[in-house]
Structures are given as C-alpha cells and as structure tokens.
Design an enzyme around this catalytic site. Structure first.
Site, PDB file in Angstrom:
ATOM      1  N   LYS A  93      -9.344   1.248 -13.464  1.00 31.78           N
ATOM      2  CA  LYS A  93      -9.919   1.951 -12.382  1.00 31.78           C
ATOM      3  C   LYS A  93     -11.214   2.859 -12.429  1.00 31.78           C
ATOM      4  CE  LYS A  93      -7.461   4.255  -8.445  1.00 31.78           C
ATOM      5  NZ  LYS A  93      -6.310   4.911  -7.807  1.00 31.78           N
ATOM      6  N   SER A 169      -4.608   3.111  -3.753  1.00 26.44           N
ATOM      7  CA  SER A 169      -5.675   3.293  -3.941  1.00 26.44           C
ATOM      8  C   SER A 169      -6.234   2.296  -5.158  1.00 26.44           C
ATOM      9  CB  SER A 169      -6.478   4.662  -4.283  1.00 26.44           C
ATOM     10  OG  SER A 169      -6.023   5.261  -5.417  1.00 26.44           O
ATOM     11  N   SER A 193      -0.203   5.233  -5.248  1.00 25.84           N
ATOM     12  CA  SER A 193      -1.762   4.358  -5.518  1.00 25.84           C
ATOM     13  C   SER A 193      -1.539   3.382  -6.439  1.00 25.84           C
ATOM     14  CB  SER A 193      -2.724   5.427  -5.515  1.00 25.84           C
ATOM     15  OG  SER A 193      -3.398   5.837  -4.370  1.00 25.84           O
TER      16      SER A 193
END
Lengths: 518, 106
Positions: A93, A169, A193
């Site tokens: 990420k 996310s 997330s």
C-alpha cells in the site's frame, strides 16, 4: 495451475526447493498484471478509464523486483538461506515508505516524494525473501472506505464486479490479491481499512494487535489506531506474513516487546476447546442518516447474518463452544468516537505537510504564510481538509471536554466491552461489514454514511485488539461476503486457528473454487 | 437545528488550518462537518461516570510489553544531502522558504 495462482506458502516451498525460480514466479505475476490491471493511477488521471480493469497500482517497480528475484535465485544457487518468503511477490500500500521509490499516500501533496528510507514492515518482508512488485492505490492518506478519494485515478475496482468499489482504504491491496496480481499485500487498518476491503474483495485481511507490527515508515493517519497488516488469499499466507513482520522495533516505541508465536504451527491446532462468542450488538447497525437527520437502526441483510451463523455451526461441529449472548453495548458509539479521535490525530499528523521540507509547493509570489495556505489548499483533497478542520474544532479548548475527552472515555468503554467479553470467551465471531461492496459513486460524497461502513470493525481499533476478516461465500448478486473474528491482545494465533478451521470446514463448498472473471 | 459550525467559526478554523479554499469547497466542507457533528453528538447520550478513564490508546503498555526508551542522543544522518533532495527549494544545504512575515522593530 499457473504460477500466479499459487499461494505464498506454495511459492516459497517451490522456490526454496529449486522447483521453480523466483524470476519465473515474478515474470508470471508481471504478465498477469499486464493482462488485468490496466493503466496505473496517475495524478489527474481519468476515473472512467478502462472500466473493466483493476487499476490496483500507482507505481510498478518491475526493475527493482527483477533485481530482488535474481538476488533470491543467487542465494539459493549459492546454498544460502533465502528466507521463508523466498520469491513471494508482494504489493505494498502506497502509505509505506520504500527507499528510492515514490511514496505518495495517494495525495498530490506527496506525488513527487521519493522516500529516503524503508518502512520496517517492508524491510522485514523483503529480508525474508519477498519480491516487492510495487506500490498500490488507496484512499488519499487512507481517508476512506472505497478508494474513490485517491488523487491517483483511475482508482482500483473490485475484481468480482468492476462497477463496484474494492473497499478501502487498502483497496489496491485487496484488489491486487483478489485479482491474482500478488499473493500477499501489505496494508494498514485504522478503522477497518484492511478488513473491509478484504471482505469486499473476498480475501483474508488481518489487523494485528496495536503494537504487534512496527509503524516505522508508515505515513501516519491516527497514531493511536494505525496497524500494519497483511492481506492474502488464505489464512495460512496471512499467518506466514505476520510471522515475518511482527516483533519489537527500536525505531517505534509503540512496537510491543511481546514474543511472536509460531503462527503456522498454532494455526493447525483447530478450534476444539475454544469458546467463540456471538454478540447481538454486531447483528445490527445504527447510523446517522444525513437526509432525514435521524439516527437509523437496521438489522444486517439475512445473507450476511446467515454467513455468521453458518460459520458458528461449522466451528461447533469441529469442537468449539459457541456462546450466543455476549453483550457489547458500546459498539454503536465506535464511529462517533472515531470521528473525533481520528480527526484530532490526523490534523496533528497533517501539519507537517507545508511545502518546505518535501513534497508539493505551490507557486507563490507571497510570503511564507501564503505559501503554506496555497500549498495545502491546492494539494490536499477534500478528505484531508475535512479531517484537519474537524480535528481542530473538536480539540479546541472550548470543545475538547465535550468532544475529544468524551470520545477518549467512550473508547475506554469500548475497551471494557472487549475485556468483559474475553473474560467469557476466547474469540468473537461477527460479520465483517454491514453490506457487500457498493457501486462506484454510490456513497462517495456522503462522508458520514461512508464512515459507517466500518461500524463493525472500528471497535477493534479503539480497543487495540486483533481482528481478521475471512471470505465466507457470496451474496445473491455474486459479491463476496466476509466473516470476522476478534481475539484478545497479542492472541493472533486464535484468529488463525478459527479462520483456518473455517477454511477447512468449507473447503468442499462450490464457492471456494470461484475466481474473478477477468 | 442550527449549524454548529457557522460561517464565522468555519473561517476561523480555515485560517488556523492554513488552508486556502474556494467558495464552493468551503460550502461543501462546512456542510460535511456539520453532518459529521450530528453523528458525533450521538456520543453525548453515553452515560459516563466521573471515574471513567480517558484512553489514549486501547492496548495497555506495561513494563512487560514496553521497549526500553532510547537514550536521548542525536545521531547524524548518514546522507543529509539525500534528505534534502526531496525539498522544493534548497541552497547550500539549507531549506529555502519565501519571506517570513515580520514587523521591523524601530
């Protein structure tokens, strides 16, 4: 079966035993990415571009990956120990720093930032032999549950239905794993997330105990809530990744000095003798409806409730004791408290972006103060601005007792719910999310409703306890549904035991063989 | 119910936050903030007794799970020039910024 379809454990086994080279594994994954991912997210890119593609990536670092794969192969050829993740492709990420690569947080303000150091979690995974394919997309600074707020468009799409969001996310991570672009991804979880996109994309997502994995090199959102953790297609791969990442770190004073168990060995112990609780407070959600101005309570869809009760029955058949009346009375206050605590911490963390030390600087003929205002006004998206403003408001001297201090006390009560629950049971079994993945554009723009998607997960962040979402089949629309386990502090091995037992109990189900049609 | 964050309060927050916003952006943000506050106020219904502690984080840190504090000693970075490469403007090893607002003293 092609190499990109293998699990992380199987890739490492084959690479370590010289059945296949790390380079061949890498090439298979790069070909897969070229076939299904489409164009990477770029600043100002077209959100509607290539709507049938996944768009998980912001930066593909193929040359760096080739060098890493060749180093693993050279180690093996020289008879050296290549590590437990030898040759396993990894996506990261883009909220983690990786030295010498763009580390953008999916924000214009860091779009040109080349990290001068590597995050501990990434460093440990790479030291164990993982091959980093690149950085994957997310909501800007992790602020969202859909990935639509990324400044780098097109944003990731859900591999099971590309008209739907992958969740957020860590949406790029979940989409990449579900689409067989990488068997492992490194994400972060501040209110769900990791676990929410895992549930939306039909993969496993683990939020470890706060402090189990170092936050060094993680671009901060809510410093008392943020947890790095893995996304994978199986519980065993998540266990393997956590094994490598976990442990104290002299560069993070909140990384706990707690011994890391042998997760893969623990995972095999099954659930006989475990007490697993169900809480009625996790079978409904209460949310604020911006249209009516009213609090609305509703039960979860039957297929999500049924997935949990089915899992409980299967685990009971394997010897777990199911306890059905666990009270978690403060669950509904998780989001309101999160609206306060996370915003105060985000506002504090975002003050460092000022156009002086790194990142974007606005062209300005004015003085320093004007440069600050223009830089932050031009380069932060709507979500960071919302968090800064709310954080400043609820922590202001005249409001902090009413809002911030109250939220911190509500967090104590949420923690107390878990302490009392874990006095009775070893783990809690809950739904992961109130619904399956929603349509792109369906919720974005309503920042309140978007936040409530995390209602069943955020309590774990407040309490600091570990949680893991596990795929549990599909709803009538063909979208993945997840179930979720909570365990006490530093007891991730209980999550792995329960999750792995559930995988074994459902191994013969037809839905287990489904793959996204890409 | 009237908006808790009025245009005046909002303008003050924007100034403190060092943000330059368009009128349209301001309107959207103020509306969203007031909607979020309505959700936050749900928390006001939670009965709290005066002994309820504040929790700065969920997990308790004890001597058994806390690392020893580092010695408070500065260490020079091995490559400060590399750090400065990310800065928008540098000169002779220093960060360069526009003029700092100031008042000349008589």
């Amino acid at each position: 079966m092609e190499l990109f379809e293998l699990s992380a454990l199987e890739i490492a086994r084959r690479v370590r035993s010289k059945q296949v080279s790390a380079r061949a594994v890498l090439d298979s994954h790069l070909e897969r990415i070229a076939r299904v991912d489409g164009q990477a997210g770029t600043l100002g890119g077209d959100p509607q571009a290539e709507p049938q593609k996944i768009h998980a990536f912001i930066t593909l670092t193929a040359d760096r990956a080739r060098a890493q794969a060749e180093a693993v192969d050279a180690k093996i050829a020289a008879g050296q120990e290549p590590g437990p993740l030898a040759g396993v492709p990894l996506t990261v990420k883009d909220i983690f720093t990786v030295e010498g690569t763009p580390s953008t947080a999916a924000s214009k303000i860091l779009a040109n930032f080349i990290a001068p150091y590597t995050a501990t979690a990434v460093e440990r995974l790479e030291a164990a032999g993982a091959i980093t394919l690149g950085k994957v997309n997310l909501d800007e600074f992790t602020y969202g549950s859909s990935n639509e707020s990324s400044a780098f468009q097109p944003a990731p799409r859900n591999p099971w239905d590309t008209s739907r969001v992958p969740g957020g996310s860590s949406g790029g991570s979940a989409a990449a794993v579900a689409a067989y672009e990488s068997p492992l991804s490194l994400g972060t979880d501040t209110a769900g997330s990791i676990r929410l996109p895992a549930a939306y994309c039909g993969v496993v997502g683990l939020k470890p105990t706060y402090g189990r994995v170092s936050r060094y090199g993680l671009i901060a959102f809510g410093s008392s809530l943020d947890c790095p953790g893995p996304l994978a297609r199986s519980v065993s791969d998540a266990a393997l990744a956590l094994q490598v990442m976990a442990g104290p770190d002299p560069r993070d004073a909140t990384a706990a000095t707690v011994a890391t168990p042998d997760y893969l060995a623990e995972m095999e112990k099954d659930v006989r003798g475990l007490k697993i609780g169900l809480s009625p407070d996790y079978f409904r959600i209460t949310y604020f409806d911006a249209q009516s101005g009213e609090l609305v309570e509703r039960a979860l869809p039957p297929e999500i409730q049924n997935a949990v009760t089915d899992a409980a029955q299967r685990l009971a058949l394997r010897g777990a004791e199911i306890v059905e009346d666990i009270a978690m009375p403060h669950t509904q206050y998780g989001i309101p408290a999160y609206f306060v605590i996370s915003r105060v911490e985000a506002a504090s963390n975002l003050h460092r972006y000022d156009g002086v030390k790194y990142g974007y600087r606005a062209q300005s003929a004015g003085d320093l103060r004007e440069m600050y205002r223009k830089t932050r006004g031009e380069a932060f998206g709507l979500q960071p601005k919302l968090r800064i403003l709310m954080g400043m408001y609820v922590s202001a001297a005249q409001y902090s007792e009413q809002y911030y201090n109250r939220a911190l006390k509500v967090r104590s009560l949420i923690r107390r719910d878990f302490d009392e629950a874990f006095g009775r049971v070893d783990a809690l079994l809950t739904p992961s999310t109130p619904d399956a993945a929603f349509a792109i554009g369906g919720v974005y723009g309503d920042s309140v409703l978007m936040q409530y998607a995390d209602q069943l997960l955020v309590t774990g962040n407040h309490a600091g306890v570990p949680g893991m979402s596990v795929p549990a089949g599909f709803n009538a629309a063909g979208l993945p549904v997840g179930i979720h386990f909570f365990a006490p502090d530093y007891r991730e091995e209980i999550l792995f035991r329960a999750g792995y037992a559930y995988e074994q109990a459902t191994a013969a189900e037809a839905w287990r063989a489904k793959k996204p049609a890409l | 119910m009237n908006d808790e964050i009025t245009p005046d309060v909002f303008a003050h927050l924007v100034d403190l936050a060092a943000l330059q916003l368009s009128a349209q952006e301001s309107e959207t943000l103020r509306r969203q903030l007031n909607n979020q506050l309505k959700s936050i106020r749900e928390m006001l219904a939670v009965p709290l007794d005066e002994n309820t502690p504040v929790a700065s984080r969920g997990v308790e840190y004890t001597p058994q799970n806390s690392p020893a504090l580092r010695r408070d000693v500065a260490h020079p970075h091995p490559a400060p020039a590399r750090l400065l490469q990310g800065a928008p403007e540098v000169a002779e090893g220093y960060l360069v910024v526009p003029e700092t607002p100031h008042q000349d003293l008589k």
